[in-house]
Design a protein around this motif. Structure first.
Motif, PDB file in Angstrom:
ATOM      1  N   GLY A  59      44.371  37.010  48.135  1.00  0.00           N
ATOM      2  CA  GLY A  59      43.867  37.590  47.129  1.00  0.00           C
ATOM      3  C   GLY A  59      43.420  35.878  45.675  1.00  0.00           C
ATOM      4  N   PHE A 388      40.723  44.974  43.721  1.00  0.00           N
ATOM      5  CA  PHE A 388      40.834  44.523  45.000  1.00  0.00           C
ATOM      6  C   PHE A 388      41.711  45.387  45.791  1.00  0.00           C
ATOM      7  CE2 PHE A 388      41.869  40.515  43.061  1.00  0.00           C
ATOM      8  CZ  PHE A 388      41.403  39.722  43.979  1.00  0.00           C
ATOM      9  N   HIS A 410      37.097  43.267  46.453  1.00  0.00           N
ATOM     10  CA  HIS A 410      37.525  42.297  47.455  1.00  0.00           C
ATOM     11  C   HIS A 410      38.065  43.747  47.815  1.00  0.00           C
ATOM     12  CE1 HIS A 410      37.291  38.287  45.251  1.00  0.00           C
ATOM     13  NE2 HIS A 410      37.576  39.450  43.958  1.00  0.00           N
ATOM     14  N   GLY A 424      47.057  41.557  46.981  1.00  0.00           N
ATOM     15  CA  GLY A 424      45.725  41.609  47.070  1.00  0.00           C
ATOM     16  C   GLY A 424      45.199  40.304  45.562  1.00  0.00           C
ATOM     17  N   SER A 435      42.919  41.749  36.909  1.00  0.00           N
ATOM     18  CA  SER A 435      43.068  42.232  38.502  1.00  0.00           C
ATOM     19  C   SER A 435      43.420  43.940  38.426  1.00  0.00           C
ATOM     20  CB  SER A 435      43.542  41.659  39.559  1.00  0.00           C
ATOM     21  OG  SER A 435      43.248  40.065  39.180  1.00  0.00           O
ATOM     22  N   ALA A 437      44.153  46.744  41.730  1.00  0.00           N
ATOM     23  CA  ALA A 437      44.528  46.791  42.859  1.00  0.00           C
ATOM     24  C   ALA A 437      43.951  48.748  42.634  1.00  0.00           C
ATOM     25  CB  ALA A 437      46.323  46.923  42.747  1.00  0.00           C
TER      26      ALA A 437
END
Length: 547
Positions: A59, A388, A410, A424, A435, A437
């Motif tokens: 990641g 992610f 991603h 990640g 980020s 998730a």
């Protein structure tokens, strides 16, 4: 202070350009971690389980590639110990290999005297640890003395950073890491990955085919994204007036709302027909594998020109004029030879018609909640947030529907393993990237221990857990194939209470409030968790629609 082999490893990594190392200690790796402790210019990010450590390194590399696609290749070092610790990284490294992510795995080894097979009785000993990695990573490098460390690491770094990027593996025995180093301090180790240029004769032939095409279409894959071909792809599409379809792995390499963007509905039969109808299909950085060919339903009517850095993928599924080359370099060469076309509106009209048919197909199905959820998640994100996704139904939707402009996506669809989302995103946050998730409750169970990592390093990650009581996509697959399920229904913890037990702010949300709750969580510094109880469905399989 006596310098040891571990110090030579750290010095070499720093000279090569590393500023962050993902590491989990073990008995044979003590020399490495002592050297990391003494280094004041190399950050160490830990983990609780080695497979999550490797996902985090993956990641981290993806996030840095997305943030600066034209910068130095962000090879990311990961350090684990021998035997069980090393083997736990295999599934994660398989994902890095499938997605062409430059991870430098470094493992300790048993003492030099025990290498080469046999059973010497060392803790964590394997007769041939390298054999477990040879078919997973790009290259394996084994060190047997301190003097070999700089060159082995440089060669591994170059391998990871040479197109196609990918994970590599270096093994260094325990006694080498602990031995006194007589080498001078290292500051000048450099790596120079060789550019993978296309053959001029093949470029000329590709340009000839494209210039003569009446209905050219471009399919942009993960190789185009990894090579930083964004600018070249836009110029090529506008030169040819060719629509661009992005694979799931190539999302973000071409602007989502560009007038020539046919987006990435790869599992929609209308898109499959659109690609098949091209008289010349230019495939950039894709092997036309299972997902990119709509489960082998794609049947081209015209010629294929395939540009691919992975030699093994050239013509592996469809015959083509095949160029073994980096996409960015190939686009530069093609643009020098192509004749620009006037914009007559035909390509733009074809794109609008395709997207309208996709929209009509979705409108015909009872999927309002799923479509709204993807839109709400996207709307909640601050600009520049990277996402992610685990292997969950929401991710399957995002593969097709997610607008990655300003919010790179991603996923673990390269190898398809569970547990990628949270680690990640933690790796990306360690690179200074805010980020998100996204996991299902099944995939979330793989990474729960990393909540401790998020707290330990105070990483800016929000984790959205979509709780449907089991393995949702497998539930759909089994029910569709056999009318019933087995082993898909799962007991699970109270995710909100569990997160709060780590001191992480957490809340339960609903499909009506998830946008607001997620936006609030993303604005707060540090880790946070949002739990959404929801039973999502996939859109109808395309092979049933057109059969």
């Amino acid at each position: 202070m006596t310098r040891i082999g571990g110090d030579v490893v750290v010095e070499t990594l720093r000279a090569l350009g590393a500023d962050t190392v993902f590491g989990l200690p073990g008995q044979h790796a003590l020399g490495l971690f002592e050297a990391l402790r003494r280094a004041d210019d190399l950050r160490v990010v830990s983990s609780r389980v080695e497979n999550n450590l490797a996902f985090a390194a993956d990641g981290h590399a993806r996030a840095r590639l997305a943030a600066d696609p034209h910068g130095p290749v962000p090879v990311t070092p990961m350090i684990v110990s021998t035997g069980p610790g090393a083997l736990l990284t295999l599934a994660s490294l398989q994902e890095a290999r499938a997605a062409s992510v430059p991870v430098l795995g470094i493992s300790s080894q048993i003492p030099v005297a025990g290498l080469g097979g046999g059973r010497h009785g060392y803790l964590h000993e394997l007769p041939d640890q390298q054999a477990s990695f040879r078919d997973v990573v790009k290259s394996v490098h084994v060190v047997r003395s301190i003097s070999q460390i700089p060159t082995a690491l440089r060669e591994a770094w170059e391998s990871a950073a040479t197109a196609p990027y990918g994970p590599v593996w270096v093994e260094i025995p325990q006694d080498v890491l602990l031995a006194t180093a007589n080498l001078p301090r290292l500051t000048s180790v450099t790596a120079a990955p060789a550019p993978l240029e296309p053959l001029p004769e093949l470029v000329a032939e590709a340009a000839k085919l494209l210039d003569a095409a009446k209905n050219p279409v471009i399919l942009a894959g993960g190789g185009a994204l990894r090579s930083g071909a964004h600018d070249g792809l836009r110029r090529l599409a506008e030169t040819l007036r060719a629509p661009v379809v992005s694979t799931f792995g190539g999302k973000g390499v071409f602007a989502w709302d560009h007038e020539l963007s046919a987006q990435s509905w790869m599992e929609d039969w209308h898109t499959t027909e659109f690609l098949s109808d091209a008289d010349v299909l230019l495939v950039l950085g894709s092997g036309l594998g299972e997902l990119s060919s709509n489960y082998r339903e794609f049947a081209p009517n015209g010629r294929i020109v395939q540009v691919e850095a992975d030699l093994g993928k050239l013509e592996s599924n469809y015959p083509a004029l095949a160029l073994h080359a980096d996409v960015r370099h190939t686009l530069r060469a093609l643009l020098d030879q192509l004749t620009p076309r006037a914009a007559d509106g035909r390509a733009e009209a074809a794109v609008k018609d395709l997207l309208a048919r996709v929209e009509s197909r979705l409108d015909s199905q009872p999927l309002a909640a799923e479509r709204k959820l993807i839109d709400d998640i996207r709307a909640a994100l601050p600009e520049g947030t990277q996402t992610f996704w685990d292997m969950t139904i929401a991710a399957y939707w995002a593969w097709s529907a997610w607008n990655p402009d300003g919010a790179p996506i991603h996923t673990a669809q390269g190898a398809g393993g569970l547990g990628y989302g949270l680690p990640g995103a933690l790796g990306a946050a360690a690179a200074g990237v805010r980020s998100l998730a996204v996991s299902g409750d099944g995939g979330a169970m793989y990474g729960l221990a990393e909540l401790a990592t998020a707290v330990q390093h105070q990483l800016d990650v929000t984790w959205l857990v979509i709780d449907d009581g089991g393995y949702g996509i497998l539930r759909e697959y089994l029910t569709g194939a056999f009318g019933q399920t087995t082993a898909t229904e799962l007991p699970r913890p109270d995710f909100v209470a569990l997160a709060e037990s780590f001191g992480i702010p957490a809340r339960k949300t609903t499909v009506d409030t998830v946008r607001t709750d997620l936006a609030d969580a993303l604005r707060a510094p540090g880790p946070s968790v949002v739990v959404l109880p929801a039973l999502l469905k996939m859109f109808a399989p395309t092979h049933l629609e057109h059969s």
